[in-house]
Design an enzyme around this catalytic site. Sequence first.
Site, mmCIF file in Angstrom:
data_model
loop_
_atom_site.group_PDB
_atom_site.id
_atom_site.type_symbol
_atom_site.label_atom_id
_atom_site.label_comp_id
_atom_site.label_asym_id
_atom_site.label_seq_id
_atom_site.Cartn_x
_atom_site.Cartn_y
_atom_site.Cartn_z
ATOM 1 N N THR A 1 0.854 -1.185 0.000
ATOM 2 C CA THR A 1 0.000 0.000 0.000
ATOM 3 C C THR A 1 0.896 1.242 0.000
ATOM 4 O OG1 THR A 1 -0.203 -0.111 2.403
ATOM 5 C CG2 THR A 1 -1.941 -1.189 1.100
ATOM 6 N N LEU B 1 8.007 0.785 5.734
ATOM 7 C CA LEU B 1 8.972 -0.318 5.630
ATOM 8 C C LEU B 1 10.355 0.183 5.202
ATOM 9 C CD1 LEU B 1 9.801 -3.307 5.701
ATOM 10 C CD2 LEU B 1 8.828 -3.524 3.392
ATOM 11 N N THR C 1 1.627 4.379 1.611
ATOM 12 C CA THR C 1 2.477 4.874 2.701
ATOM 13 C C THR C 1 3.365 3.767 3.255
ATOM 14 O OG1 THR C 1 0.841 6.554 3.280
ATOM 15 C CG2 THR C 1 2.467 6.003 4.974
ATOM 16 N N CYS C 2 2.817 2.575 3.353
ATOM 17 C CA CYS C 2 3.578 1.444 3.893
ATOM 18 C C CYS C 2 4.786 1.132 3.014
ATOM 19 C CB CYS C 2 2.678 0.212 4.010
ATOM 20 S SG CYS C 2 1.187 0.508 4.977
ATOM 21 N N SER C 3 4.608 1.195 1.696
ATOM 22 C CA SER C 3 5.677 0.863 0.757
ATOM 23 C C SER C 3 6.626 2.023 0.482
ATOM 24 C CB SER C 3 5.090 0.393 -0.578
ATOM 25 O OG SER C 3 4.509 -0.874 -0.423
#
Length: 158
Positions: free
Chosen positions: A46, A54, A48-50
Amino acid sequence: MAIQAGERLPNIELQVMGSNGPEKVQTGDLFAGKRVVLFAVPGAFTPTCSAAHLPGFVVDADKLKAKGVDSIICTSVNDTFVMDAWGKAHNAEQIVMLADGLAEFAKAVGLTQDRTASQMGIRSQRYAMIVNDGVVEVLNIDEKGLETTSSEAILAAL
């Protein structure tokens, strides 16, 4: 109610990708006798996560370990194959990619969010914690953004 600092994490069976495919692991074993940074994201791959969450932990893994962290674990309500592919796509070799496919861990620690309106189902909230021998020392939760759950925020808390 969400787990609090000073409380012990529940022992839940989840999965990681092993050399021969998905392997079952007990969260109790992952945290026993170690100081661990655990961070959770709403979904692998997703935005923001990517783009930020992370990758920040990938870049700062050595700094975290230099401050006494034995292990860095990323969890999400995704299957083992997705977590493994996401970790590989971000060169996350130093991070344990922990699949919580049925949201069992997220539910057990009281940190879920309902994303059914956007077709994502029950997901984990975005959080980061410092865990010492299975006991939560620090818990940071972000409703939006990465103000308290980024690798930088966790480094400052160590």
